[in-house]
Design a protein around this motif. Structure first.
Motif, PDB file in Angstrom:
ATOM      1  N   MET A  34       2.362   1.368   9.704  1.00 32.81           N
ATOM      2  CA  MET A  34       2.764   2.342   8.381  1.00 32.81           C
ATOM      3  C   MET A  34       3.223   3.530   8.734  1.00 32.81           C
ATOM      4  N   LYS A  35       4.214   3.934   8.207  1.00 32.02           N
ATOM      5  CA  LYS A  35       4.825   5.191   8.603  1.00 32.02           C
ATOM      6  C   LYS A  35       4.613   6.273   7.371  1.00 32.02           C
ATOM      7  N   PRO A  36       4.630   7.368   7.539  1.00 36.93           N
ATOM      8  CA  PRO A  36       4.435   8.578   6.773  1.00 36.93           C
ATOM      9  C   PRO A  36       5.585   8.354   5.665  1.00 36.93           C
ATOM     10  N   ASP A  37       6.534   7.744   5.474  1.00 34.87           N
ATOM     11  CA  ASP A  37       7.258   7.960   4.317  1.00 34.87           C
ATOM     12  C   ASP A  37       7.391   6.491   3.922  1.00 34.87           C
ATOM     13  N   ARG A  91     -12.618   6.727   6.370  1.00 35.86           N
ATOM     14  CA  ARG A  91     -11.716   6.351   7.300  1.00 35.86           C
ATOM     15  C   ARG A  91     -11.246   4.508   7.039  1.00 35.86           C
ATOM     16  N   TYR A  92     -10.273   4.285   6.623  1.00 37.70           N
ATOM     17  CA  TYR A  92      -9.942   2.812   6.636  1.00 37.70           C
ATOM     18  C   TYR A  92      -9.007   2.464   7.659  1.00 37.70           C
ATOM     19  N   ASP A  96      -2.604   4.650  12.425  1.00 36.57           N
ATOM     20  CA  ASP A  96      -3.371   3.528  12.454  1.00 36.57           C
ATOM     21  C   ASP A  96      -4.586   3.501  11.931  1.00 36.57           C
ATOM     22  N   ALA A  97      -4.693   4.639  10.580  1.00 32.02           N
ATOM     23  CA  ALA A  97      -5.572   4.761   9.407  1.00 32.02           C
ATOM     24  C   ALA A  97      -5.375   5.352   8.230  1.00 32.02           C
ATOM     25  N   GLY A 128      -0.349  -3.209  10.692  1.00 30.81           N
ATOM     26  CA  GLY A 128       0.506  -2.906   9.401  1.00 30.81           C
ATOM     27  C   GLY A 128      -0.045  -2.967   8.169  1.00 30.81           C
ATOM     28  N   ILE A 129      -1.015  -3.751   8.052  1.00 32.11           N
ATOM     29  CA  ILE A 129      -1.940  -3.890   6.866  1.00 32.11           C
ATOM     30  C   ILE A 129      -3.011  -3.003   6.582  1.00 32.11           C
TER      31      ILE A 129
END
Length: 74
Positions: free
Chosen positions: A1-4, A37-38, A27-28, A43-44
């Motif tokens: 997952m990316k910030p955007d 923290r999850y 990564d979280a 990527g999920i």
């Protein structure tokens, strides 16, 4: 997952329904209000309440500093 990733705008903590912050390197997800923290696996985001990890005071402080530094650099 990316910030955007647009998904970040709609993901919320399963416990308090508040927004989450993406931790580097993606990564979280973090809820600073509950200090949870999850993980993100393959990527999920793992957003079951039982998937969350409670952070210690020291870890929470480090995470908040990293988030503040990242915001200041934006």
């Amino acid at each position: 997952m990316k910030p955007d990733d647009p998904l970040l705008k709609i993901l919320v903590c399963p416990l308090d329904k508040g927004p989450l912050s993406l931790l580097d390197p993606g990564d979280a997800l973090y809820n600073p209000r509950l200090r949870r923290r999850y993980p993100i696996l393959d990527g999920i985001p793992q957003l079951l309440p039982s998937s969350g990890e409670q952070l210690s005071d020291a870890e929470h402080t480090r995470v908040l500093r990293r988030l503040a530094d990242r915001e200041a650099g934006s």
